[in-house]
Design a protein around this motif. Structure first.
Motif, PDB file in Angstrom:
ATOM      1  N   ARG A  25      16.135 -16.832  -2.174  1.00  0.00           N
ATOM      2  CA  ARG A  25      15.806 -15.532  -1.573  1.00  0.00           C
ATOM      3  C   ARG A  25      14.490 -15.602  -0.804  1.00  0.00           C
ATOM      4  NH1 ARG A  25      15.301 -10.032  -5.034  1.00  0.00           N
ATOM      5  NH2 ARG A  25      13.943 -11.308  -6.351  1.00  0.00           N
ATOM      6  N   PHE A  26      14.521 -15.015   0.401  1.00  0.00           N
ATOM      7  CA  PHE A  26      13.320 -14.953   1.231  1.00  0.00           C
ATOM      8  C   PHE A  26      13.114 -13.532   1.731  1.00  0.00           C
ATOM      9  CE2 PHE A  26      14.472 -19.353   1.153  1.00  0.00           C
ATOM     10  CZ  PHE A  26      13.259 -20.022   1.129  1.00  0.00           C
ATOM     11  N   TYR A  27      11.854 -13.094   1.692  1.00  0.00           N
ATOM     12  CA  TYR A  27      11.482 -11.747   2.109  1.00  0.00           C
ATOM     13  C   TYR A  27      10.988 -11.744   3.554  1.00  0.00           C
ATOM     14  CZ  TYR A  27      11.704 -10.095  -2.728  1.00  0.00           C
ATOM     15  OH  TYR A  27      12.121  -9.738  -3.977  1.00  0.00           O
ATOM     16  N   ASP A  28      11.186 -10.615   4.225  1.00  0.00           N
ATOM     17  CA  ASP A  28      10.683 -10.424   5.581  1.00  0.00           C
ATOM     18  C   ASP A  28       9.453  -9.515   5.502  1.00  0.00           C
ATOM     19  OD1 ASP A  28      10.129  -9.846   8.187  1.00  0.00           O
ATOM     20  OD2 ASP A  28      12.085  -9.013   8.682  1.00  0.00           O
ATOM     21  N   PRO A  29       8.245 -10.045   5.718  1.00  0.00           N
ATOM     22  CA  PRO A  29       7.016  -9.252   5.569  1.00  0.00           C
ATOM     23  C   PRO A  29       6.570  -8.569   6.862  1.00  0.00           C
ATOM     24  CG  PRO A  29       6.444 -11.530   5.931  1.00  0.00           C
ATOM     25  CD  PRO A  29       7.962 -11.465   5.994  1.00  0.00           C
ATOM     26  N   THR A  30       7.437  -8.524   7.867  1.00  0.00           N
ATOM     27  CA  THR A  30       7.025  -8.040   9.188  1.00  0.00           C
ATOM     28  C   THR A  30       6.445  -6.633   9.145  1.00  0.00           C
ATOM     29  OG1 THR A  30       8.743  -9.399  10.216  1.00  0.00           O
ATOM     30  CG2 THR A  30       7.780  -7.641  11.555  1.00  0.00           C
ATOM     31  N   ARG A  31       7.159  -5.690   8.518  1.00  0.00           N
ATOM     32  CA  ARG A  31       6.690  -4.309   8.478  1.00  0.00           C
ATOM     33  C   ARG A  31       5.391  -4.181   7.694  1.00  0.00           C
ATOM     34  NH1 ARG A  31       5.518   0.310  10.733  1.00  0.00           N
ATOM     35  NH2 ARG A  31       5.697   2.124   9.345  1.00  0.00           N
ATOM     36  N   SER A  98      10.224  -4.507   0.930  1.00  0.00           N
ATOM     37  CA  SER A  98      10.390  -5.557   1.938  1.00  0.00           C
ATOM     38  C   SER A  98      11.818  -6.083   1.918  1.00  0.00           C
ATOM     39  CB  SER A  98       9.419  -6.713   1.672  1.00  0.00           C
ATOM     40  OG  SER A  98       8.087  -6.321   1.852  1.00  0.00           O
ATOM     41  N   PRO A  99      12.471  -6.139   3.088  1.00  0.00           N
ATOM     42  CA  PRO A  99      13.859  -6.620   3.102  1.00  0.00           C
ATOM     43  C   PRO A  99      13.939  -8.097   2.726  1.00  0.00           C
ATOM     44  CG  PRO A  99      13.027  -6.348   5.337  1.00  0.00           C
ATOM     45  CD  PRO A  99      11.979  -5.771   4.420  1.00  0.00           C
TER      46      PRO A  99
END
Length: 213
Positions: A25-31, A98-99
């Motif tokens: 699993r990997f999170y998208d921290p962009t926001r 975070s997605p």
């Protein structure tokens, strides 16, 4: 009591024990990073607070919910005096929400290993929402067993969680291959008698499982 798995002739391992976060699993921290920039905070500030032992520990041991964790993050950010309460709550919410996605390449390798007769146990420091998260990623059926710190009340690198995982697999520790992105978790597995792989990318996993080809 777990059923014992008979050693397979010619195989170096009889079970695969695999971490979840930063392996599958990997999170998208962009926001979150965007909100930190707007608040004038260095990127990673919220994560540093959220994953401090005093905040993250209770979550991973199943003592608080993810919502309670979010509130504790917001409170800690607000107490720092670097951001107002409303901004702290927004950052904490973005952190917790975070997605995330599953790495398709890693999932494919793991499914192949299991299809090749190697029992798979996920061994993860996770919240009480893990079952729901696996379903969201479409991998609820990925492993034979899931050993979650929040359910067991013990987290990596504590020796006990490795013992639980080996027992679930029905395999002696010396016949287990353990994969994790954190060196301290790998070192603890090796100290328990397992073979450890420090995961940095799918190639590490493929190399460790080359004997199945």
């Amino acid at each position: 009591m777990a059923n014992s798995t008979a050693p397979a002739a010619g195989r170096p391992f009889d079970a695969l024990l695999c971490d979840l976060d930063n392996v599958i699993r990997f999170y998208d921290p962009t926001r979150l990073a965007e909100l930190e920039r707007l608040a004038g905070l260095p990127e990673g500030t919220t994560a540093a607070v959220a994953f401090s032992p005093e905040l993250d520990g209770p979550l991973l041991l199943g003592r608080i919910t993810r919502d309670e964790w979010r509130e504790s993050i917001a409170d800690a950010l607000a107490r720092s005096g670097r951001i107002p309460d409303e901004g702290a709550r927004e950052l904490a919410g973005a952190m917790v929400r975070s997605p995330f996605t599953a790495d398709a390449a890693v999932v494919s390798v793991l499914r192949g290993a299991r299809a090749g007769g190697l029992p798979l146990v996920l061994v993860t420091n996770a919240s009480l929402d893990l079952e729901e998260d696996l379903a969201v990623m479409g991998i609820a059926d990925l492993a034979d067993h899931v050993v979650s710190s929040a359910v067991e009340g013990v987290a990596k690198p504590d020796r006990e969680i490795y013992a639980i995982a080996a027992a679930r697999a029905g395999v002696a520790p010396g016949r287990c291959l353990f994969v994790d992105d954190r060196p301290e978790n790998v070192e603890a597995a090796v100290a328990f008698g397992m073979t450890g792989v420090h995961y940095r990318g799918p190639a590490d996993l493929r190399a460790a499982l080359a004997f199945l080809s």
